[in-house]
Design a protein around this motif. Structure first.
Motif, PDB file in Angstrom:
ATOM      1  N   MET A   1      49.979  12.970  53.591  1.00  0.00           N
ATOM      2  CA  MET A   1      50.250  14.370  53.266  1.00  0.00           C
ATOM      3  C   MET A   1      50.662  14.505  51.808  1.00  0.00           C
ATOM      4  O   MET A   1      51.405  13.668  51.279  1.00  0.00           O
ATOM      5  CB  MET A   1      51.383  14.917  54.151  1.00  0.00           C
ATOM      6  CG  MET A   1      51.025  14.998  55.614  1.00  0.00           C
ATOM      7  SD  MET A   1      52.434  15.582  56.610  1.00  0.00           S
ATOM      8  CE  MET A   1      52.550  17.286  56.059  1.00  0.00           C
ATOM      9  N   THR A   2      50.174  15.567  51.193  1.00  0.00           N
ATOM     10  CA  THR A   2      50.609  15.870  49.835  1.00  0.00           C
ATOM     11  C   THR A   2      51.943  16.599  49.883  1.00  0.00           C
ATOM     12  O   THR A   2      52.369  17.105  50.946  1.00  0.00           O
ATOM     13  CB  THR A   2      49.578  16.761  49.123  1.00  0.00           C
ATOM     14  OG1 THR A   2      49.543  18.037  49.770  1.00  0.00           O
ATOM     15  CG2 THR A   2      48.201  16.124  49.147  1.00  0.00           C
TER      16      THR A   2
ATOM     17  N   ARG B   1      52.521  19.436  48.632  1.00  0.00           N
ATOM     18  CA  ARG B   1      52.247  20.836  48.953  1.00  0.00           C
ATOM     19  C   ARG B   1      52.127  21.031  50.464  1.00  0.00           C
ATOM     20  O   ARG B   1      52.636  22.004  51.027  1.00  0.00           O
ATOM     21  CB  ARG B   1      50.968  21.279  48.255  1.00  0.00           C
ATOM     22  CG  ARG B   1      50.600  22.736  48.495  1.00  0.00           C
ATOM     23  CD  ARG B   1      51.721  23.655  48.056  1.00  0.00           C
ATOM     24  NE  ARG B   1      51.358  25.060  48.218  1.00  0.00           N
ATOM     25  CZ  ARG B   1      52.206  26.064  48.069  1.00  0.00           C
ATOM     26  NH1 ARG B   1      53.484  25.807  47.771  1.00  0.00           N
ATOM     27  NH2 ARG B   1      51.813  27.309  48.224  1.00  0.00           N
ATOM     28  N   GLN B   2      51.447  20.089  51.147  1.00  0.00           N
ATOM     29  CA  GLN B   2      51.337  20.180  52.599  1.00  0.00           C
ATOM     30  C   GLN B   2      52.704  20.054  53.266  1.00  0.00           C
ATOM     31  O   GLN B   2      53.010  20.787  54.211  1.00  0.00           O
ATOM     32  CB  GLN B   2      50.386  19.093  53.116  1.00  0.00           C
ATOM     33  CG  GLN B   2      48.926  19.334  52.764  1.00  0.00           C
ATOM     34  CD  GLN B   2      48.043  18.169  53.137  1.00  0.00           C
ATOM     35  OE1 GLN B   2      48.383  17.013  52.867  1.00  0.00           O
ATOM     36  NE2 GLN B   2      46.892  18.454  53.756  1.00  0.00           N
TER      37      GLN B   2
ATOM     38  N   ILE C   1      54.206  22.984  55.686  1.00  0.00           N
ATOM     39  CA  ILE C   1      54.547  22.682  57.078  1.00  0.00           C
ATOM     40  C   ILE C   1      56.033  22.928  57.320  1.00  0.00           C
ATOM     41  O   ILE C   1      56.428  23.499  58.354  1.00  0.00           O
ATOM     42  CB  ILE C   1      54.174  21.226  57.426  1.00  0.00           C
ATOM     43  CG1 ILE C   1      52.649  21.022  57.334  1.00  0.00           C
ATOM     44  CG2 ILE C   1      54.684  20.852  58.810  1.00  0.00           C
ATOM     45  CD1 ILE C   1      51.842  21.863  58.285  1.00  0.00           C
TER      46      ILE C   1
ATOM     47  N   LEU D   1      45.907  26.156  55.163  1.00  0.00           N
ATOM     48  CA  LEU D   1      46.433  24.826  54.826  1.00  0.00           C
ATOM     49  C   LEU D   1      47.011  24.137  56.055  1.00  0.00           C
ATOM     50  O   LEU D   1      46.864  22.915  56.215  1.00  0.00           O
ATOM     51  CB  LEU D   1      47.492  24.936  53.728  1.00  0.00           C
ATOM     52  CG  LEU D   1      47.990  23.592  53.171  1.00  0.00           C
ATOM     53  CD1 LEU D   1      46.819  22.747  52.645  1.00  0.00           C
ATOM     54  CD2 LEU D   1      49.006  23.805  52.062  1.00  0.00           C
ATOM     55  N   VAL D   2      47.670  24.905  56.959  1.00  0.00           N
ATOM     56  CA  VAL D   2      48.197  24.304  58.187  1.00  0.00           C
ATOM     57  C   VAL D   2      47.054  23.751  59.031  1.00  0.00           C
ATOM     58  O   VAL D   2      47.113  22.611  59.526  1.00  0.00           O
ATOM     59  CB  VAL D   2      49.022  25.336  58.982  1.00  0.00           C
ATOM     60  CG1 VAL D   2      49.346  24.788  60.384  1.00  0.00           C
ATOM     61  CG2 VAL D   2      50.297  25.678  58.249  1.00  0.00           C
TER      62      VAL D   2
ATOM     63  N   TYR E   1      44.004  22.915  58.058  1.00  0.00           N
ATOM     64  CA  TYR E   1      43.365  21.784  57.366  1.00  0.00           C
ATOM     65  C   TYR E   1      44.200  20.515  57.538  1.00  0.00           C
ATOM     66  O   TYR E   1      43.647  19.423  57.786  1.00  0.00           O
ATOM     67  CB  TYR E   1      43.211  22.117  55.884  1.00  0.00           C
ATOM     68  CG  TYR E   1      42.787  20.922  55.051  1.00  0.00           C
ATOM     69  CD1 TYR E   1      41.463  20.496  55.035  1.00  0.00           C
ATOM     70  CD2 TYR E   1      43.730  20.205  54.303  1.00  0.00           C
ATOM     71  CE1 TYR E   1      41.079  19.393  54.291  1.00  0.00           C
ATOM     72  CE2 TYR E   1      43.359  19.094  53.562  1.00  0.00           C
ATOM     73  CZ  TYR E   1      42.029  18.689  53.557  1.00  0.00           C
ATOM     74  OH  TYR E   1      41.665  17.603  52.834  1.00  0.00           O
ATOM     75  N   THR E   2      45.516  20.648  57.422  1.00  0.00           N
ATOM     76  CA  THR E   2      46.387  19.478  57.549  1.00  0.00           C
ATOM     77  C   THR E   2      46.310  18.900  58.960  1.00  0.00           C
ATOM     78  O   THR E   2      46.249  17.675  59.144  1.00  0.00           O
ATOM     79  CB  THR E   2      47.845  19.860  57.220  1.00  0.00           C
ATOM     80  OG1 THR E   2      47.898  20.423  55.902  1.00  0.00           O
ATOM     81  CG2 THR E   2      48.766  18.656  57.284  1.00  0.00           C
TER      82      THR E   2
END
Length: 312
Positions: A2-3, A5-6, A10, A36-37, A39-40
């Motif tokens: 995870m980045t 940003r992720q 989250i 983004l949620v 995609y993660t």
């Protein structure tokens, strides 16, 4: 993986319980948070949230991940706190030295500036004789010393501070009181306090007296300017003093007379050669130089006692 940003997104959803709340917390658009949620979750193969009645609840599988995310944020918060403390000077100490003539008025004014910029900075000020400055710097007891004289030493570097002049000081009611200036010849007619030919300032006057073949009578020897001023104030004689000791009315109860002959001198900051300077000491040097140059003869019209027009 995870980045950051992720991790941030989250956690924001976890804390607020909604996509809209996370978007407001992070000051971004809700669709961007939602994308983004999703995609993660797809990229990691983990479902982070269950949606119930419009709210997002962490899944059992994600509980351990959220604990780690909170740990990451705790470390980021700790890092931010340390950075804030560094910015305020809270984890550092400014260690500086000064000869007495500069420490009386000029150093406190510079320290006032430093304190405003670094309110939590520890400060250690040492008043040193010229011969003590070498050990102070070479043994690492401090980062810099404000000096009234530039000496030759292979381990030290000297940076210019400001130029100054000498003044004759007399007590109120003295025959010379009320005058604007006085000559070397007139000075030698009265008992003198504190003129030492081995002192940087005393050497200037001694050379003037010698050049004009003037005899002078030293009735009291006193090394430090504050003591000299006190003796003059008590009516025990007249003296020669540097303008920085008495700048901004630093010693009330005495009168200052400009000396006819040239008495200009230079002051310096001494540092250990090759030693890196902290941001705090660099700002101190900058502040001290500004305070001293504000009363230089060319800038302050030679009025050592003027306290007006101070620049911050």
């Amino acid at each position: 993986m995870m980045t950051l940003r992720q991790v941030e997104v989250i956690r924001a959803v976890m804390v607020t319980g909604t996509i809209g709340g996370a978007a407001k917390l992070l000051n971004v658009s809700a669709p961007g948070i939602s994308r983004l949620v999703k995609y993660t979750e797809r990229s990691l193969g983990i479902r982070f949230f269950q949606r119930q009645n419009g709210r997002y609840f962490p899944t059992p599988e994600a509980e351990n991940i959220f604990e780690e995310i909170n740990g990451v944020y705790k470390k980021v918060d700790d890092l931010s706190e340390i950075i804030s403390k560094i910015g305020r000077g809270g984890l550092s100490e400014l260690r500086i030295g000064s000869v007495p003539s500069i420490s009386q008025v000029m150093v406190p004014r510079a320290i006032e500036r430093v304190r405003r910029r670094y309110p939590d900075l520890g400060i250690d000020i040492n008043i040193l004789k010229l011969e003590e400055a070498i050990d102070y710097l070479m043994l690492g007891r401090g980062e810099c010393v404000a000096m009234s004289y530039r000496l030759e030493h292979s381990g030290l570097d000297f940076m210019p501070l400001a130029s100054g002049e000498l003044y004759c000081i007399v007590p109120p009611g003295h025959e010379l009181a009320g005058r604007k200036q006085v000559s070397a010849a007139e000075i030698t007619r009265y008992p003198l306090i504190g003129i030492d030919p081995n002192d940087p300032y005393g050497r200037i006057m001694a050379e003037i007296f010698a050049r004009h073949r003037l005899d002078y009578n030293i009735t009291i020897r006193a090394r430090f300017g504050t003591t000299v001023c006190a003796l003059v104030k008590a009516g025990l004689g007249i003296a020669i003093i540097d303008q920085f000791t008495v700048a901004h009315g630093g010693y009330p109860g005495i009168e200052l007379l400009k000396i006819t002959e040239p008495t200009r001198f230079d002051t310096y900051i001494a540092v250990k050669r090759g030693a890196p300077l902290s941001l705090h000491v660099e700002y101190f040097i900058e502040s001290l130089r500004a305070e001293m140059r504000a009363v230089e003869p060319s800038r302050g019209n030679g009025k050592a006692t003027s306290g007006r027009g101070r620049k911050k």
